[in-house]
Each structure stands twice: as structure tokens, then as C-alpha cells.
Design an enzyme around this catalytic site. Structure first.
Site, PDB file in Angstrom:
ATOM      1  N   LYS A   1       0.829  -1.214   0.000  1.00 12.88           N
ATOM      2  CA  LYS A   1       0.000   0.000   0.000  1.00 12.88           C
ATOM      3  C   LYS A   1       0.860   1.259   0.000  1.00 12.88           C
ATOM      4  CE  LYS A   1       0.790   0.753   4.557  1.00 12.88           C
ATOM      5  NZ  LYS A   1       1.221   1.963   5.269  1.00 12.88           N
TER       6      LYS A   1
ATOM      7  N   SER B   1       0.853  10.721   6.460  1.00 14.44           N
ATOM      8  CA  SER B   1       1.557   9.723   5.653  1.00 14.44           C
ATOM      9  C   SER B   1       2.842  10.271   5.037  1.00 14.44           C
ATOM     10  CB  SER B   1       0.636   9.215   4.539  1.00 14.44           C
ATOM     11  OG  SER B   1       1.340   8.389   3.652  1.00 14.44           O
TER      12      SER B   1
END
Length: 328
Positions: A187, A250
Site C-alpha cells: 500500500k 503519511s
């Protein structure tokens, strides 16, 4: 229970706080002596987790033998590049019945192995994997989070499930360790692409298409390597993909933005100032896709953008102009 967390970065600290909340006896092992002294002085890690206080009852040391002397659960929360060396270093100090919990996400670049495999090559203890959508910044602030644990020994995984479960941290059990680990590793590649889309100023349609086709790529390779499709449709797959592609926390998404804005790979890594796990994962996944004969056009585009200086904008155009086909 006596629990030791190896690593004093954001994720390691968040898990140490969680385990302390659950009334375990928690020790944090620091790799760097200077960082240990600063944490002891301020009771916080100002470098990566400013403002989050570490309770006085959590013991902090840089001595590995001391850290593992009584530990029944050992959490490996080190950067991906240090997983094997850490496993080698702890082998001589682990209690025979200690359970090792790996929370690092990625693949070993040289061997292309999953981290549970890497650790198992160095120690004889049971290895459990914890993965899912779980930014440290939110876990440390008791925001509701759900994750999965998996192992080749489900009894060991059940022990970890009980020890980690809290009112704000729900832990599911999953039998598919291959899918859990690959979902967490792959991912990050799609998150790099999501950041690139953000950096180029593209919109929600583009992001939705990327994430949907991204999970298709992740699933194709993972199933080819022995994973179960349901795992990729759950927390370790789609769940982790969503949070990593959309969150301001992130680092992979941030790195993708910088690459799309024209910064070099070295400049990007320097600006993010944390390990960007998606970069080595892209190289590993690219090699695995060739080895397994699996089509991964988004991964290939990111690979060319990172390692062959290809234009991100041109790579997106190539993806959009591929031959028409059935959705699968």
C-alpha cells in the site's frame, strides 16, 4: 505482562503508551544513547513525537540484554532496513517462550522476503505480525483504531490480540499472514502515487481511480504469492491503503507530492526526514511482479519515476492511454 518495545520512534512510542495503558510492565529500547538521554530528560521524543509525554513508569534503556531480560512480548518497531539486524541482535537475549511482534511494514530488498520470514530466519520464537490503518499520531491520542494480528501460530496471535486490545484499539485475528504483510508493504507504493496526484493538483476522481486500481494490483500480486483475497479487502489491505493514501500523517504520500513537484529522490528523502518505506517497497514489488508474471502498471510507473527519472505527469498519461480492457 512484561513487554519490551524495540524502537523509540513514533510507532514504537504509541504502542508503548497503549501497552502501558493496558497495565503491562513496559520497557522501551532505544538504539541511540543520545536519544535515550534526551527522552529521559524531557519524557518525550521531541524529534518525532513532540508534545506526547511518556509516563514515568515506562522504563527506557539502550542496553539490549537489560531490555529483554524479562520480556514475554517483544515488539519490533524499528525501520524496515533494520529488521534483520535487530532480529540478529536479540536472538541471544530472548526468553525461550517470548513472542516477537513485528510492526514494521515492507519487504527486504535483497531477498524480497516478508519481515516475518526474515525474523524467523534469525530466531526460534513465534513471530506475530500487527498491521492495518494505524497512524501513530492518532493511536497515541486514543483515537479509535482497528488493526489485525496474524501468525503461523494462531495461539501466539491470540495472546497478542488480548494484550494489545484497548477501548480505543480494536484488534482482529487473521489467519492469512501472507496477505496481512503484503497488504501493509504494498500500500505504501500506491500512497506514493496518491501523493504524486496531489502534487500535480489532480482531483478526487483521479484519487478514487488510483486507489481502486491500486488495490487491484496489490491483490493480484498478493494472491499470486499465496494470500487470500478477503484479507486484501479488509483492514490490512483496503483499510491501510485508504489511510496511507489520504492522511496528512503519511510520509509516503508526502514523498510522492515532492517527487511530482520536481524534487529528486535524495532531496525528497531529506525533506521528509523520516524513512519512506514505499521507496524500497517499490523496487521489491517491481522485481516480484516480474518474477511472478503479474501485471502492475501503477507500480511500474512509480518505479520509473523513482529510479529512472521518468516524468510523473507523462507516466500518468501512459496509464490513462493503455489499451481498453475489462475491469478485473
Amino acid at each position: 505482562m512484561n513487554v519490551t518495545v524495540l524502537g523509540a520512534g513514533g510507532w514504537g512510542l504509541a504502542l508503548a503508551l497503549l501497552l502501558n495503558d493496558n497495565r503491562n510492565d513496559v520497557t522501551i529500547w532505544c538504539f541511540d544513547e543520545k536519544e535515550k538521554e534526551e527522552i529521559l530528560l524531557h519524557r518525550e521524543n521531541k524529534r518525532c513525537f513532540p508534545g506526547v509525554k511518556i509516563p514515568i513508569e515506562i522504563y527506557i534503556t539502550s542496553d539490549m540484554s537489560e531490555a529483554l531480560a524479562e520480556a514475554k512480548i517483544v515488539v519490533v518497531a524499528v525501520p524496515s532496513f533494520a529488521v534483520r539486524s535487530t532480529a540478529q541482535n536479540i536472538a541471544a537475549y530472548l526468553l525461550e517462550d517470548a513472542v516477537v511482534v513485528n510492526v514494521a511494514k515492507g519487504l527486504e530488498p535483497d531477498t524480497l522476503r516478508r519481515f516475518s520470514e526474515v525474523i524467523a530466519e534469525e530466531i526460534a520464537n513465534d513471530v506475530v505480525v500487527l498491521s492495518g490503518p494505524s497512524h501513530a499520531e492518532e493511536v497515541a491520542r486514543h483515537m479509535p483504531t482497528a488493526v489485525v494480528v496474524s501468525s503461523t501460530n494462531l495461539e501466539a496471535a491470540r495472546v497478542v490480540q488480548v494484550v494489545f486490545t484497548a477501548p480505543y484499539f480494536r484488534v482482529y485475528l487473521n489467519e492469512d499472514i501472507v496477505g496481512v504483510e503484503l497488504g501493509g508493504a504494498l500500500k505504501n507504493i500506491i500512497a506514493l502515487a496518491a501523493g504524486a496526484i496531489e502534487g500535480l493538483g489532480y482531483g478526487d476522481n483521479t484519487k478514487a481511480a488510483l486507489m481502486t486500481r491500486g488495490i487491484a494490483e496489490i491483490s493480484r500480486l498478493s494472491v499470486a504469492m499465496g494470500a487470500q483475497i478477503n484479507t486484501l479487502n479488509g483492514l490490512a489491505g483496503i483499510g491501510d491503503l485508504i489511510v496511507t493514501c489520504t492522511s496528512g500523517h503519511s510520509r509516503n504520500r508526502r514523498a510522492g507530492e515532492l517527487i511530482a513537484q520536481g524534487f529528486s529522490l535524495d532531496e525528497t528523502i531529506k525533506k521528509v526526514n523520516m524513512v519512506v518505506e514505499g521507496i524500497p517497497a517499490t523496487k521489491a514489488a517491481y522485481q516480484l511482479s516480474k518474477k511472478c508474471g503479474v501485471e502492475m502498471p501503477i507500480t511500474e510507473a512509480i518505479y520509473r519515476s523513482l529510479f529512472e527519472d521518468a516524468s510523473v505527469r507523462k507516466e500518468i498519461k501512459k496509464l490513462m492511454c493503455r489499451d481498453s480492457k475489462m475491469e478485473e
